[in-house]
Write a protein that holds these residues in place. Structure first.
Motif, mmCIF file in Angstrom:
data_model
loop_
_atom_site.group_PDB
_atom_site.id
_atom_site.type_symbol
_atom_site.label_atom_id
_atom_site.label_comp_id
_atom_site.label_asym_id
_atom_site.label_seq_id
_atom_site.Cartn_x
_atom_site.Cartn_y
_atom_site.Cartn_z
ATOM 1 N N HIS A 215 0.793 -1.234 0.000
ATOM 2 C CA HIS A 215 0.000 0.000 0.000
ATOM 3 C C HIS A 215 0.820 1.276 0.000
ATOM 4 O O HIS A 215 0.331 2.330 -0.360
ATOM 5 N N GLU A 216 2.085 1.210 0.403
ATOM 6 C CA GLU A 216 2.743 2.462 0.767
ATOM 7 C C GLU A 216 2.811 3.499 -0.352
ATOM 8 O O GLU A 216 2.701 4.684 -0.096
ATOM 9 N N ILE A 217 2.965 3.060 -1.592
ATOM 10 C CA ILE A 217 3.057 4.076 -2.647
ATOM 11 C C ILE A 217 1.684 4.516 -3.176
ATOM 12 O O ILE A 217 1.572 5.504 -3.876
ATOM 13 N N CYS A 218 0.626 3.744 -2.833
ATOM 14 C CA CYS A 218 -0.711 4.050 -3.367
ATOM 15 C C CYS A 218 -1.194 5.406 -2.864
ATOM 16 O O CYS A 218 -1.135 5.702 -1.682
ATOM 17 N N MET A 219 -1.662 6.245 -3.795
ATOM 18 C CA MET A 219 -2.145 7.564 -3.399
ATOM 19 C C MET A 219 -3.662 7.578 -3.242
ATOM 20 O O MET A 219 -4.246 8.610 -2.916
ATOM 21 N N GLY A 220 -4.302 6.446 -3.513
ATOM 22 C CA GLY A 220 -5.723 6.325 -3.200
ATOM 23 C C GLY A 220 -6.683 6.842 -4.266
ATOM 24 O O GLY A 220 -7.833 7.135 -3.956
ATOM 25 N N CYS A 272 -5.175 3.258 3.729
ATOM 26 C CA CYS A 272 -4.893 2.756 2.396
ATOM 27 C C CYS A 272 -4.459 1.282 2.443
ATOM 28 O O CYS A 272 -4.684 0.529 1.512
ATOM 29 N N VAL A 308 1.356 6.217 -9.863
ATOM 30 C CA VAL A 308 2.620 5.952 -9.171
ATOM 31 C C VAL A 308 3.236 4.630 -9.625
ATOM 32 O O VAL A 308 4.167 4.115 -9.014
ATOM 33 N N ASP A 311 2.560 -1.978 -9.873
ATOM 34 C CA ASP A 311 2.454 -3.056 -10.855
ATOM 35 C C ASP A 311 1.856 -4.286 -10.186
ATOM 36 O O ASP A 311 2.486 -4.937 -9.360
ATOM 37 N N SER A 327 7.686 -4.334 4.777
ATOM 38 C CA SER A 327 8.658 -3.328 5.146
ATOM 39 C C SER A 327 9.187 -3.727 6.514
ATOM 40 O O SER A 327 8.550 -4.465 7.254
ATOM 41 N N GLY A 330 6.376 -1.156 10.765
ATOM 42 C CA GLY A 330 4.925 -1.113 10.513
ATOM 43 C C GLY A 330 4.487 -0.101 9.479
ATOM 44 O O GLY A 330 5.280 0.338 8.667
ATOM 45 N N VAL A 331 3.255 0.264 9.511
ATOM 46 C CA VAL A 331 2.710 1.144 8.477
ATOM 47 C C VAL A 331 3.280 2.547 8.597
ATOM 48 O O VAL A 331 3.676 2.983 9.660
ATOM 49 N N LEU A 332 3.297 3.225 7.463
ATOM 50 C CA LEU A 332 3.736 4.616 7.474
ATOM 51 C C LEU A 332 2.584 5.460 7.979
ATOM 52 O O LEU A 332 1.508 5.371 7.450
ATOM 53 N N PRO B 36 7.625 5.751 -6.994
ATOM 54 C CA PRO B 36 8.073 6.203 -5.675
ATOM 55 C C PRO B 36 8.609 5.020 -4.880
ATOM 56 O O PRO B 36 8.028 3.933 -4.927
ATOM 57 N N ASN B 56 6.791 12.072 -10.345
ATOM 58 C CA ASN B 56 5.824 12.258 -9.254
ATOM 59 C C ASN B 56 6.244 13.377 -8.307
ATOM 60 O O ASN B 56 7.423 13.599 -8.093
ATOM 61 N N TYR B 61 2.982 12.579 -0.296
ATOM 62 C CA TYR B 61 3.023 11.542 0.743
ATOM 63 C C TYR B 61 3.120 12.133 2.153
ATOM 64 O O TYR B 61 2.978 11.407 3.129
ATOM 65 N N PHE B 68 6.403 9.853 11.915
ATOM 66 C CA PHE B 68 7.690 9.475 11.329
ATOM 67 C C PHE B 68 8.486 10.678 10.831
ATOM 68 O O PHE B 68 7.933 11.693 10.438
#
Lengths: 332, 314
Positions: A215-220, A272, A308, A311, A327, A330-332, B36, B56, B61, B68
């Protein structure tokens, strides 16, 4: 042919095409492998009026239901898009439930599939259970031989066109050419993405760190779901007021926070991470559990148009790596 | 080399625990594309890359930041978005370490794809050229002929705010007249303008990619998503599409850095930057303000001064 409405790919802007009703053959644009918006919108439109109502005297009355009144032809849809229509059909037309809006359009449409002579590098239909020349689902199947189309009449609906004498008997040499084209396309698409067995692998990954990474790169945004030929979620809204109005069904997307937001304010998919998980789990775990088939046809649209560049093939590969990597944190 | 310097700095920041993670660019799975990349392990900084496809705006982000600390790779436009966001107090000053890159202007992958017949299977940047290969073709294209329109008119390629600058500052000279899209739009008659605007927005599929990729669009509840009050319907009627696009653009007044992320994200090829550029031009003319240059001054629509011009009130 006058009794049919013909739908085919047309170009809306440079490099942007969709399926639209055709008035003149010149409008048809088959130059790209796939349109931006898939053919699903002809059966499950992005925004569809279910009925209109109006106040007559003291009561509200339904004043119209828009049914298709003419037979339709879908021409130039690739096998992935055709296969996707039958996938959506499993949801919209079943023993327990029939969606009249979908069924009406489906019944009145003859599907003319078009073989993919030149699949592009993002195509992975063979891995997802299809292939560039998959006939299943089409009533007639067209193969572009350059000078002419090689046409197979596959169903009763398709045979109806034979009687109109549109076609002449194929030359046996054409068959050889078809085999050649098929061979080339099969080789190009390959069988490289481990979709097989993904349902079982995901069974064990509900809380995996894998989702942190996915999910981390997904901008939603909703591109991957709206342009997906198998995504079929919708949101029903009433437009208008006391005097008159309409009930409308619009496409919806699990990637929107609003999708799972409850009236209380609680959102069971708050980030996300949960939303991208839902997208992949629905395609590759829940759907196969319900219908014995993944809800992905490998058309590659989500790869091509993601802002973004997420793939989905990579995500599928990750599920099959021995230790799905997340990662380190945990989540960002 | 910029790429090496980014990696070096990233390694140092992660090893010293100055930041928890680095957000930069990594190799994409398709030619002409990057993605990214989030790096938390100093041993993995070699996954960071730099080239003319780093399109991008990673400052989008920052809204996911939480507690963080982040090292962010920024171009000129991205840095200006960061300044604008910091004025809007979107993060704490010590949460962010900016790795600023003087930008060489980014390449429009769609323009490159249109220049050749067939699918591009390999692409390599070599100085001023982009070498592309596909089935049955191999050509070298001049990089500067294939830039994003927002990059052609850019006059702030050097990051205005940065904690470290990797690479030498570049000369600030636009390749095309600044505000050229806005000026062309202005020259049209009102009817032509409306036709142009409606033709573009008519392709909208309301995926909201233009909103999501924009660092400045971060409202907890966007007006299009609000159901009480309901400002807009959710379908595809022209009036709703027009309404969405007008309000989206208008909310950027004095806040848009002109990065062009909205237009790049659109899967339907809708032109969007002419609208925000027009607003940027007006703000410059009326208030002599440019987004993200000055780290202290609030955008004109966020403040009120007795001396504010009011010629628009008639």
């Amino acid at each position: 042919m006058d009794e049919y409405d013909l739908f085919a790919p047309v170009q809306l802007a440079e490099g942007v095409s969709v399926f639209r009703k055709i008035d003149h053959p010149d409008e048809v644009d088959l130059s790209s492998a796939n349109t931006q918006k898939p053919a699903k919108e002809l059966f499950f439109p992005q925004s569809e009026v279910m009925f209109r109502y109006e106040k007559v005297g003291k009561r509200n009355q339904i004043v119209s239901l828009d049914e298709e009144n003419r037979e339709r032809i879908l021409f130039g849809a690739r096998p992935c898009d055709i296969e996707a229509i039958s996938i959506i059909e499993k949801v919209f037309v079943s023993e327990e439930y029939t969606d009249v809006y979908f069924l009406d359009k489906r019944k009145k449409t003859t599907l003319m599939g078009l073989g993919c002579n030149h699949p592009i590098s993002t195509c992975f239909c063979s891995s997802a259970g299809g292939d560039p020349f998959l006939r299943a689902g089409s009533d007639l199947f067209f193969i572009d031989l350059g000078e002419a189309y090689f046409v197979e009449l596959l169903t009763e609906k398709g045979m109806a066109f034979h009687q109109n004498k549109f076609f002449k008997e194929a030359d046996p040499r054409d068959l050889t050419l078809v085999k050649e084209l098929e061979g080339k396309a099969f080789e190009k698409v390959g069988y490289t993405i481990p979709v097989d067995g993904i349902e079982k692998r995901l069974d064990l990954m509900g809380e995996s760190l894998f989702w942190d990474r996915v999910h981390e790169i997904c901008m939603g945004c909703r591109i991957c779901t709206y342009l997906c030929p198998t995504c079929h979620c919708f949101d029903i809204v009433d437009e208008g007021g006391h005097q008159r109005g309409q009930r409308v069904r619009n496409w919806d997307s699990c990637l929107s926070p609003l999708y799972s937001l409850e009236t209380s304010g609680h959102n069971p998919r708050p980030s996300c991470r949960e939303r991208t998980r839902q997208r992949l789990m629905h395609k590759f775990n829940y759907f196969p559990k319900n219908f014995n088939q993944v809800a992905c046809v490998g058309c590659g649209r989500c790869i091509l148009y993601c802002p973004v560049h997420f793939d989905i093939r990579q995500a599928i590969l990750w599920t099959s790596s021995k230790r799905p990597k997340g990662s380190e944190r945990g989540v960002l | 080399m910029i790429q090496e310097k980014i990696r070096e700095k990233a390694r140092e920041l992660l090893t010293n625990k100055t930041v928890d993670l680095i957000i930069g660019f990594g190799e994409g799975s398709l030619p002409l594309r990057t993605t990214p990349r989030f790096i938390r392990n100093p041993e993995k900084v070699d996954r960071l890359i730099w080239n003319s496809f780093c399109e991008n705006n990673l400052s989008a982000y920052l809204h996911k930041l939480g507690q963080f600390k982040v090292g962010l790779v920024v171009k000129g436009c991205d840095a200006r978005s960061v300044v604008a966001l910091s004025l809007e107090k979107r993060f704490k000053a010590d949460q962010l370490f900016l790795i600023g890159v003087p930008c060489q202007r980014m390449v429009d992958r769609r323009k490159v794809s249109r220049a050749v017949k067939g699918e591009i299977l390999q692409a390599r940047e070599a100085g001023d050229l982009i070498d592309v290969k596909g089935d049955g073709f191999e050509v070298s294209l001049k990089r500067d002929d294939f830039l994003y329109s927002s990059c052609q008119v850019c006059i702030h390629r050097n990051p205005t705010r940065t904690d470290v600058l990797v690479g030498d500052p570049v000369e600030e000279s636009p390749l095309k007249e600044t505000y050229q899209e806005a000026k062309a739009f202005e020259k049209m008659s009102p009817e032509e303008r409306w036709r142009f605007f409606e033709k573009e927005t008519s392709r909208c599929i309301r995926c909201y990619a233009c909103r999501e990729v924009c660092p400045m669009c971060y409202c907890a509840e966007c007006f299009v998503d609000s159901s009480n009050p309901k400002w807009i319907e959710k379908g595809l009627s022209p009036s709703d599409l027009d309404f969405y696009h007008i309000v989206r653009a208008y909310h950027q007044t004095g806040r848009c850095s002109g990065c062009g992320a909205c237009e790049r994200a659109c899967p339907m090829g809708i032109r969007l930057t002419y609208l925000t550029q027009k607003l940027t031009m007006d703000v410059k003319e009326l208030f002599d303000f440019e987004t993200g240059i000055d780290t202290e001054t609030l955008p004109p629509l966020s403040t009120y001064e007795m001396e504010d011009k009011q010629e628009f009130i008639k």
